[in-house]
Design an enzyme around this catalytic site. Structure first.
Site, PDB file in Angstrom:
ATOM      1  N   ARG A 144      13.628 -51.786  25.351  1.00  0.00           N
ATOM      2  CA  ARG A 144      14.211 -52.034  24.018  1.00  0.00           C
ATOM      3  C   ARG A 144      15.747 -52.106  24.093  1.00  0.00           C
ATOM      4  O   ARG A 144      16.377 -52.922  23.417  1.00  0.00           O
ATOM      5  CB  ARG A 144      13.766 -50.941  23.044  1.00  0.00           C
ATOM      6  CG  ARG A 144      12.287 -51.100  22.651  1.00  0.00           C
ATOM      7  CD  ARG A 144      11.834 -50.054  21.663  1.00  0.00           C
ATOM      8  NE  ARG A 144      12.656 -50.037  20.469  1.00  0.00           N
ATOM      9  CZ  ARG A 144      12.668 -49.034  19.589  1.00  0.00           C
ATOM     10  NH1 ARG A 144      11.894 -47.975  19.784  1.00  0.00           N
ATOM     11  NH2 ARG A 144      13.425 -49.083  18.517  1.00  0.00           N
ATOM     12  N   VAL A 154      18.300 -48.099  15.605  1.00  0.00           N
ATOM     13  CA  VAL A 154      18.845 -47.402  16.781  1.00  0.00           C
ATOM     14  C   VAL A 154      19.666 -48.366  17.645  1.00  0.00           C
ATOM     15  O   VAL A 154      20.113 -48.001  18.727  1.00  0.00           O
ATOM     16  CB  VAL A 154      17.710 -46.731  17.597  1.00  0.00           C
ATOM     17  CG1 VAL A 154      17.073 -45.605  16.799  1.00  0.00           C
ATOM     18  CG2 VAL A 154      16.642 -47.742  18.030  1.00  0.00           C
ATOM     19  N   HIS A 178      18.397 -42.379  12.531  1.00  0.00           N
ATOM     20  CA  HIS A 178      17.336 -42.213  13.521  1.00  0.00           C
ATOM     21  C   HIS A 178      17.870 -42.231  14.954  1.00  0.00           C
ATOM     22  O   HIS A 178      17.121 -42.479  15.892  1.00  0.00           O
ATOM     23  CB  HIS A 178      16.266 -43.304  13.331  1.00  0.00           C
ATOM     24  CG  HIS A 178      15.482 -43.129  12.064  1.00  0.00           C
ATOM     25  ND1 HIS A 178      14.707 -44.123  11.510  1.00  0.00           N
ATOM     26  CD2 HIS A 178      15.346 -42.051  11.247  1.00  0.00           C
ATOM     27  CE1 HIS A 178      14.129 -43.669  10.401  1.00  0.00           C
ATOM     28  NE2 HIS A 178      14.515 -42.424  10.218  1.00  0.00           N
TER      29      HIS A 178
END
Ligand code: OAD
Length: 257
Positions: free
Chosen positions: A70, A103, A119
């Site tokens: 990611r 994020v 977060h």
């Protein structure tokens, strides 16, 4: 796109704007959302196997490898017109608070400062054992292959395994950012809720807190719902289309005397 005239008038006179963003704001940068059918991360991967403390204890290399994949997607992405419109908005309105559930760092790369990350961040790992944040920045991520097991780096303080610096299911949100977000929601005149399904607590309360405190709440989402309340608007469209238009026709147009 046609906007309600009362909404445009409200935007022109806004003193404090709170922008609350979710995965949809980064979707057009090529970062997958979580709950969109087929393409959303939670439609393709099991959160219990990847985004919990138990998952990391069971298989740290699987979890670290998935988050590195990611991070690679984000590193290779660029901010889009929605991120840039929000950064520009902060130069137009008297006060802007930007709260994100994301994020990634695409708001910062578009020029936004002081972004409240509810977060956490893919770039700020901390130690699974002693909870300290890593001192050294992570090196650029390796090959973008998901499913690859990668051994997490070690904490320079205690030698424990580093974990991704994000909030996992079952964990509390960071106290100070959450308090700042709720305070901004109570204080703002306008809350723009951009690209979020609004289902993950406690962040999901932010638009409601703002609305109950008297703010006008504007949701920007291609999956628009019906208007439920006075002072609540649903703008049906992609963030990168709607936000620049809203800036031009609302915030940037001449102030109402
Ligand atoms: P979701 O995937 O739940 O929702 C994304 C929303 O963005 C959906 O309502 C889409 O309709 C909308 N959307 C898609 N493309 C868009 C576009 N181009 N412009 C505007 N909107 C668009 O993502 P979040 O609401 O961010 O938590 O999810 C909240 C949290 O759930 C995430 O922060 C994550 C996840 O579990 C953690 O990682 C802790």
């Amino acid at each position: 796109m046609q906007f309600d005239q009362s909404l445009l008038d409200t935007l022109k006179n806004a003193g404090h704007v709170c922008v609350f963003t979710g995965a949809g704001v980064s979707a057009e940068s090529g970062i997958p959302t979580f709950r969109d059918a087929l393409v959303g991360l939670w439609a393709r991967f099991d959160p219990a196997a990847l985004a919990t403390r138990e998952a990391f204890k069971r298989d740290p290399a699987l979890v670290w490898g998935w988050y590195e994949w990611r991070r690679m997607l984000v590193c290779n992405a660029r901010s889009n017109a929605a991120h840039r419109a929000i950064a520009e908005l902060s130069t137009i309105v008297p006060k802007l608070t930007l709260v994100t559930q994301n994020v990634d760092d695409l708001h910062e790369r578009a020029g936004s400062f002081e972004v409240i990350h509810l977060h956490g961040s893919l770039n700020k790992p901390r130690c699974f054992a002693c909870a300290r944040f890593a001192v050294d920045p992570l090196p650029p991520p390796d090959e973008p292959i998901h499913g690859r097991h990668l051994e997490p780096p070690r904490c320079s303080h205690c030698g424990g395994k580093l974990r991704p610096g994000v909030v996992w299911f079952g964990e509390s949100l960071p106290t100070e950012p959450l308090a700042q977000s709720f305070a901004a929601a109570k204080d703002c005149d306008v809350l723009l809720s951009v690209g979020t399904s609004g289902v993950v607590e406690p962040a999901a309360q932010i638009p409601d807190i703002a609305w109950r405190a008297g703010a006008t709440v504007v949701h920007i989402n291609p999956d628009a719902k019906c208007v439920r309340n006075a002072r609540e608007f649903w703008l049906d469209g992609r963030a990168s289309d709607v936000l620049p238009q809203l800036l031009k026709k609302g915030f940037k147009s001449e102030k109402v005397l």
